[in-house]
Motif scaffolding. Structure first.
Motif, PDB file in Angstrom:
ATOM      1  N   ARG A  90       1.049   9.583  -5.660  1.00 38.89           N
ATOM      2  CA  ARG A  90       1.583  10.939  -5.457  1.00 38.89           C
ATOM      3  C   ARG A  90       2.450  11.352  -6.654  1.00 38.89           C
ATOM      4  NH1 ARG A  90       1.937   9.050  -0.199  1.00 38.89           N
ATOM      5  NH2 ARG A  90       4.138   8.473  -0.445  1.00 38.89           N
TER       6      ARG A  90
ATOM      7  N   GLN B 262       0.565   4.243  -2.674  1.00 36.18           N
ATOM      8  CA  GLN B 262       0.360   5.653  -2.320  1.00 36.18           C
ATOM      9  C   GLN B 262       1.469   6.538  -2.901  1.00 36.18           C
ATOM     10  OE1 GLN B 262      -2.402   6.841  -1.011  1.00 36.18           O
ATOM     11  NE2 GLN B 262      -3.220   4.768  -0.796  1.00 36.18           N
TER      12      GLN B 262
ATOM     13  N   ASP C 269       0.843  -1.202   0.000  1.00 37.96           N
ATOM     14  CA  ASP C 269       0.000   0.000   0.000  1.00 37.96           C
ATOM     15  C   ASP C 269       0.879   1.254   0.000  1.00 37.96           C
ATOM     16  OD1 ASP C 269      -2.635   1.263   0.143  1.00 37.96           O
ATOM     17  OD2 ASP C 269      -1.949   1.960   2.123  1.00 37.96           O
TER      18      ASP C 269
END
Length: 124
Positions: free
Chosen positions: A17, A13, A9
């Protein structure tokens, strides 16, 4: 171009970004930044397909959703399903969709046939 698979995860993420940062500049396809964005987006799609699969909608829910989208009433479904009592039976999962109903709903409301055919158990 240091690109790695998305395993966790945290990787996911961080990749999101980076994609957001690249999209701010709107890189042109074929440029190093555009290629990087394309590759990262492909990695995110693969990760999401594996970890967040989207199931086909329940046939009755698909019908109700389309009714809500178009502001349709039970009366509007009569040409596609049958008399109002039959429409209510289908919407209340008392009667399964027939092949003829599926065809008419697909043509008349543009609901994908695959969504209407989905699991018989779900529609009962």
């Amino acid at each position: 171009m240091d690109i790695r698979p998305i395993h966790t995860d945290a990787d996911y993420q961080a990749t999101l970004r980076e994609i957001s940062a690249l999209m701010v500049d709107d890189p042109a396809p074929g440029t190093p930044e555009g290629d990087r964005l394309d590759i990262l987006a492909t990695l995110v799609q693969a990760y999401e397909a594996r970890h967040f699969p989207i199931e086909a909608p329940d046939p009755v829910e698909a019908i109700k959703f389309r009714m809500e989208q178009r502001g349709l009433s039970v009366k509007d479904l009569e040409p596609l399903i049958g008399k109002s009592n039959r429409v209510y039976e289908v919407l209340n999962r008392k009667r399964p969709l027939t092949l003829a109903m599926i065809r008419r709903l697909h043509r008349g409301l543009g609901i994908p046939a695959a969504a209407l055919i989905a699991s018989d158990a779900a529609s009962r």
